[in-house]
Design an enzyme around this catalytic site. Structure first.
Site, mmCIF file in Angstrom:
data_model
loop_
_atom_site.group_PDB
_atom_site.id
_atom_site.type_symbol
_atom_site.label_atom_id
_atom_site.label_comp_id
_atom_site.label_asym_id
_atom_site.label_seq_id
_atom_site.Cartn_x
_atom_site.Cartn_y
_atom_site.Cartn_z
ATOM 1 N N THR A 15 -7.051 4.886 -1.575
ATOM 2 C CA THR A 15 -7.628 5.099 -2.787
ATOM 3 C C THR A 15 -9.241 5.036 -2.770
ATOM 4 O O THR A 15 -9.941 5.945 -3.185
ATOM 5 C CB THR A 15 -6.992 4.392 -3.765
ATOM 6 O OG1 THR A 15 -5.533 4.408 -3.689
ATOM 7 C CG2 THR A 15 -7.326 4.638 -5.339
ATOM 8 N N SER A 39 -1.176 6.244 3.707
ATOM 9 C CA SER A 39 -1.098 6.826 2.202
ATOM 10 C C SER A 39 0.341 7.001 1.811
ATOM 11 O O SER A 39 0.719 7.984 1.345
ATOM 12 C CB SER A 39 -1.928 8.232 1.913
ATOM 13 O OG SER A 39 -2.073 8.073 0.497
ATOM 14 N N CYS A 43 6.298 1.389 -2.589
ATOM 15 C CA CYS A 43 6.912 1.004 -3.792
ATOM 16 C C CYS A 43 8.329 1.667 -3.723
ATOM 17 O O CYS A 43 9.269 1.272 -4.395
ATOM 18 C CB CYS A 43 6.391 1.118 -5.109
ATOM 19 S SG CYS A 43 4.700 0.217 -4.944
HETATM 20 C C1 LIG Z 1 9.094 -2.711 -0.274
HETATM 21 C C2 LIG Z 1 8.069 -2.764 -1.364
HETATM 22 C C3 LIG Z 1 7.978 -2.345 -2.600
HETATM 23 C C4 LIG Z 1 6.940 -2.651 -3.538
HETATM 24 N N1 LIG Z 1 7.206 -2.212 -4.884
HETATM 25 C C5 LIG Z 1 6.008 -2.184 -5.510
HETATM 26 C C6 LIG Z 1 6.185 -2.126 -6.864
HETATM 27 O O1 LIG Z 1 7.280 -1.661 -7.445
HETATM 28 N N2 LIG Z 1 5.264 -2.148 -7.857
HETATM 29 C C7 LIG Z 1 3.913 -2.582 -7.195
HETATM 30 O O2 LIG Z 1 2.986 -2.913 -8.019
HETATM 31 N N3 LIG Z 1 3.775 -3.045 -5.968
HETATM 32 C C8 LIG Z 1 4.996 -2.868 -5.064
HETATM 33 N N4 LIG Z 1 4.681 -3.108 -3.802
HETATM 34 C C9 LIG Z 1 3.143 -3.825 -3.172
HETATM 35 C C10 LIG Z 1 2.335 -2.630 -3.135
HETATM 36 O O3 LIG Z 1 2.873 -1.690 -2.056
HETATM 37 C C11 LIG Z 1 0.955 -3.205 -2.363
HETATM 38 O O4 LIG Z 1 0.664 -4.256 -3.283
HETATM 39 C C12 LIG Z 1 0.033 -2.385 -1.964
HETATM 40 O O5 LIG Z 1 0.580 -1.604 -0.848
HETATM 41 C C13 LIG Z 1 -1.216 -3.048 -1.342
HETATM 42 O O6 LIG Z 1 -2.228 -2.313 -1.128
HETATM 43 P P1 LIG Z 1 -3.304 -2.757 0.131
HETATM 44 O O7 LIG Z 1 -3.996 -1.558 0.494
HETATM 45 O O8 LIG Z 1 -3.521 -3.947 0.017
HETATM 46 O O9 LIG Z 1 -2.208 -2.986 1.265
HETATM 47 P P2 LIG Z 1 -1.033 -1.958 2.169
HETATM 48 O O10 LIG Z 1 -0.806 -0.920 1.256
HETATM 49 O O11 LIG Z 1 -0.035 -2.821 2.958
HETATM 50 O O12 LIG Z 1 -2.073 -1.324 3.198
HETATM 51 C C14 LIG Z 1 -2.774 -1.894 4.301
HETATM 52 C C15 LIG Z 1 -2.648 -1.097 5.351
HETATM 53 O O13 LIG Z 1 -3.694 -1.793 6.495
HETATM 54 C C16 LIG Z 1 -3.308 -1.665 7.940
HETATM 55 N N5 LIG Z 1 -4.251 -2.653 8.437
HETATM 56 C C17 LIG Z 1 -3.870 -4.043 8.561
HETATM 57 N N6 LIG Z 1 -4.840 -4.542 9.308
HETATM 58 C C18 LIG Z 1 -5.362 -3.566 10.012
HETATM 59 C C19 LIG Z 1 -6.634 -3.660 11.030
HETATM 60 N N7 LIG Z 1 -6.898 -4.663 11.507
HETATM 61 N N8 LIG Z 1 -6.897 -2.397 11.430
HETATM 62 C C20 LIG Z 1 -6.282 -1.444 10.955
HETATM 63 N N9 LIG Z 1 -5.450 -1.313 10.007
HETATM 64 C C21 LIG Z 1 -4.944 -2.316 9.538
HETATM 65 C C22 LIG Z 1 -1.785 -2.058 7.686
HETATM 66 O O14 LIG Z 1 -1.434 -1.646 8.920
HETATM 67 C C23 LIG Z 1 -1.449 -1.441 6.546
HETATM 68 O O15 LIG Z 1 -1.009 -0.180 6.637
HETATM 69 C C24 LIG Z 1 5.673 -2.912 -2.936
HETATM 70 C C25 LIG Z 1 5.514 -3.250 -1.650
HETATM 71 C C26 LIG Z 1 6.673 -3.455 -0.696
HETATM 72 C C27 LIG Z 1 6.678 -3.647 0.628
#
Ligand SMILES: Cc1cc2nc3c(=O)[nH]c(=O)nc-3n(C[C@H](O)[C@H](O)[C@H](O)COP(=O)(O)OP(=O)(O)OC[C@H]3O[C@@H](n4cnc5c(N)ncnc54)[C@H](O)[C@@H]3O)c2cc1C
Length: 442
Positions: A15, A39, A43
Site C-alpha cells: 500500500t 499483496s 483477512c
Molecule cells: C488469517 C488472518 C486473518 C486476518 N483477518 C483480518 C481482518 O479480518 N481484519 C483486519 O483488520 N486484519 C486482519 N488480519 C490482520 C492483517 O492481515 C494484518 O494486520 C496486516 O496484514 C498487517 O500488515 P503488515 O504490512 O504490517 O504485515 P503483513 O501484511 O504480514 O506483511 C509483512 C510482510 O513482510 C515480510 N517480511 C518480514 N520481514 C521481512 C524481511 N526482513 N525481508 C523481507 N520481507 C520481510 C513478511 O514475510 C510479510 O509477508 C488478519 C491476519 C491473518 C493472518
C-alpha cells in the site's frame, strides 16, 4: 530523485509503495519480500480454507509484474532484508534462491515486516500435526492437508480473531472443533458479558470450549490440558497471537516500545527520521489515552501507509492514534469492538459509566431482524463516548462504525440521542439502538 526501499510487500508495504507512486511519479521504489506472494488479502484466508472463497488467486491483489508495468515499482520476492546500515543508508539483502547477499542503498527506508505467530513452548508439540495461519503459504498448507488427509478433528489454541474465524470455517467443513484458551473467556479484548454471547454461539454450533486452560503435553494426536482434560485431535491450529517482527529494527538500534513494537512518531518515523515503520510491527498511541498501543490489523497498516506516503512527498498529516476498531464473524453472530474496554478503564482509574442496550437490529415486525447487544462506556464528567462493543446477528457493523465515528469526533452520549440515522423497517427502527443507548445513559 528519492530512492525508497520497502521491507515487506503485503498490507502495509504494497500500500505504501502504491501511495508513494501516486504522489511522486519520479521516485525509485524497491520493495523486498521474503515470501513468494505479495499483496494478498490475508483477512480472506480463513474463508478460502472454509470454502466460502473458492479461487485462491482472487486473494492476490498484485504481482511483481503488475507493479512494474502499472506503477514502475520493483518488487523482489524471495528476498529477505537481513540488516540495516544506518550510517551508510544501505540494507543488506539475502536472495533466498541463490543464498547470495548484496547491498541496496536508500534515501528513505520503510519497514512493514508484520509479525510472526507465537508458538508456546509445549513438550511434545513436534510430534503433532500443527499449523499456524499467517501467510499465503500457511493457507495453502492447511488447505492441502484438509483436502488430502480429510481430518475429523481439530484443536484450536487461542480464541482471538483468527482462532474464532477458523473455528467457524473448520466446523463448516464438518471438522469437530475444540478451542483451548488460556484466559477465562474467548475474545479477551471484550468485556466478559459481550464475550459470553460469543461463547454461547460457539457452543450452539458444537464447538467445545476449554477456557482458562492450555496444553501441557502433546503426544501425536493426544493432548493433555492443564486442568486435567485429555483431548484428541487430528491437527492443531496455533493461534495464540503474533509477535511483531522487530529483529531488523533491533539490530539497527531503532527504539522498541512497551508493546514490543517499533516506536514511531506522529508521522510513523522511528528514532531514525529516514526510517519509517508501519503495520503490525509498529507501535503507535491510543487515540483516547495516548498510551503506547499496537493494533495488528489491516486498517492501521493502510492508514499508516497513506500518512507515510504523504510525509515523504511533502505533506505532514499526523496519525491521530488507534481505537482498535475491529469486527469478526462467528457463525451467525458478528462481534465488534472499538475504543476502551472495561478492563482498561479500570486499570487506568478512569471515571466512567456504562450503558447496555439490547435491541432489534431493525423493525421487530419485519421478518428478517436479529437481536443486538450493545455496550457503551462513557466518561462520567464529560459524557464523551470512550468505547463500545456490539454483538448480534445483523447490523453490528454499522453500529460499531457509528460508535467509532462518535469517539473520533468526541461525541457525547447526548449526541448519540441526537444523531439522525437512516431508518426503514429492513434496516433499523425510528429510534436506532445507538439513539436508544444515548437516551438510556444516566
Ligand atoms: C488469517 C488472518 C486473518 C486476518 N483477518 C483480518 C481482518 O479480518 N481484519 C483486519 O483488520 N486484519 C486482519 N488480519 C490482520 C492483517 O492481515 C494484518 O494486520 C496486516 O496484514 C498487517 O500488515 P503488515 O504490512 O504490517 O504485515 P503483513 O501484511 O504480514 O506483511 C509483512 C510482510 O513482510 C515480510 N517480511 C518480514 N520481514 C521481512 C524481511 N526482513 N525481508 C523481507 N520481507 C520481510 C513478511 O514475510 C510479510 O509477508 C488478519 C491476519 C491473518 C493472518
Amino acid at each position: 530523485m528519492k530512492k525508497i526501499v520497502i521491507v515487506g510487500a503485503v498490507a502495509g508495504g504494497a500500500t505504501v509503495a502504491s501511495q508513494i507512486r501516486y504522489y511522486d511519479k519520479e521516485a525509485k521504489i524497491v520493495m523486498y519480500e521474503q515470501d513468494e506472494t505479495m499483496s494478498y488479502g490475508a483477512c480472506g484466508m480463513p474463508y478460502f480454507i472454509g470454502g466460502e472463497i473458492t479461487d485462491e488467486s482472487s486473494l492476490i491483489a498484485a504481482t511483481p509484474e503488475k507493479f512494474k508495468k502499472e506503477k514502475n515499482i520493483d518488487v523482489r520476492l524471495k528476498h529477505r532484508v537481513i540488516s540495516i546500515n544506518r550510517n551508510q543508508k544501505t540494507v543488506e539483502v539475502l536472495n533466498l534462491e541463490t543464498q547470495q547477499t548484496f547491498e541496496e542503498s536508500y534515501d528513505v527506508l520503510i519497514l512493514s515486516p508484520g509479525g510472526k505467530p507465537i508458538i508456546p513452548k509445549t513438550p511434545g508439540l513436534d510430534s503433532t500435526t500443527m499449523f499456524t495461519l499467517r501467510n499465503f503459504s500457511d493457507m495453502k498448507k492447511i488447505n492441502h492437508y484438509i483436502k488430502t488427509e480429510q481430518p475429523k478433528s481439530c484443536v484450536i489454541v487461542g480464541a482471538g480473531f483468527i482462532g474464532l474465524e477458523m473455528a467457524e470455517n473448520l466446523a463448516n467443513l464438518g471438522i469437530k472443533v475444540s478451542i483451548v484458551e488460556k484466559s477465562p473467556q474467548v475474545m479477551n479484548i471484550m468485556d466478559p458479558d459481550s464475550s459470553a454471547l460469543v461463547e454461547k454461539e460457539l457452543l450452539e454450533h458444537g464447538v467445545k470450549l476449554f477456557k482458562g486452560n492450555f496444553i501441557t503435553k502433546a503426544d501425536g494426536q493426544n493432548l493433555d490440558l492443564d486442568l486435567g482434560e485429555k483431548l484428541q485431535a487430528d491437527f492443531i491450529l496455533m493461534s495464540v497471537g503474533v509477535s511483531p517482527s522487530t529483529e531488523l529494527a533491533e539490530k539497527a538500534q531503532l527504539t522498541i516500545g512497551e508493546t514490543r513494537g517499533i516506536v514511531t512518531n506522529l508521522y510513523l518515523q522511528t528514532n531514525d527520521p529516514s526510517i519509517y515503520a508501519i503495520g503490525d510491527a509498529a507501535e503507535n498511541i491510543d487515540f483516547i489515552t495516548g498510551d503506547a498501543k499496537r493494533v495488528p490489523l489491516a486498517w492501521p497498516a493502510h492508514r499508516q501507509a497513506y500518512i507515510v506516503a504523504r510525509h515523504i512527498t511533502g505533506d505532514n498529516i499526523p496519525f491521530k492514534g488507534l481505537l482498535g476498531t475491529s469486527i469478526c464473524k462467528v457463525f451467525t453472530q458478528s462481534v465488534a469492538i472499538t475504543g476502551l474496554n472495561e478492563a482498561t478503564l479500570i486499570e487506568r482509574h478512569m471515571k466512567y459509566e456504562s450503558v447496555v442496550q439490547t435491541a432489534h437490529s431493525n423493525a421487530g415486525y419485519y421478518p428478517d431482524h436479529a437481536k443486538i447487544f450493545m455496550k457503551i462506556h462513557y466518561d462520567s464528567p464529560t459524557r464523551k463516548v470512550l468505547g463500545a462493543q456490539v454483538v448480534g446477528g445483523k447490523g453490528v457493523d454499522k453500529r460499531i462504525d457509528v460508535l467509532a465515528t462518535a469517539i473520533y469526533a468526541g461525541l457525547t452520549m447526548d449526541d448519540l440521542q441526537a444523531l439522525e440515522l437512516a431508518y426503514a423497517p429492513p434496516y433499523s427502527s425510528p429510534k436506532d439502538p445507538v439513539n436508544m443507548a444515548g437516551y438510556r445513559a444516566k
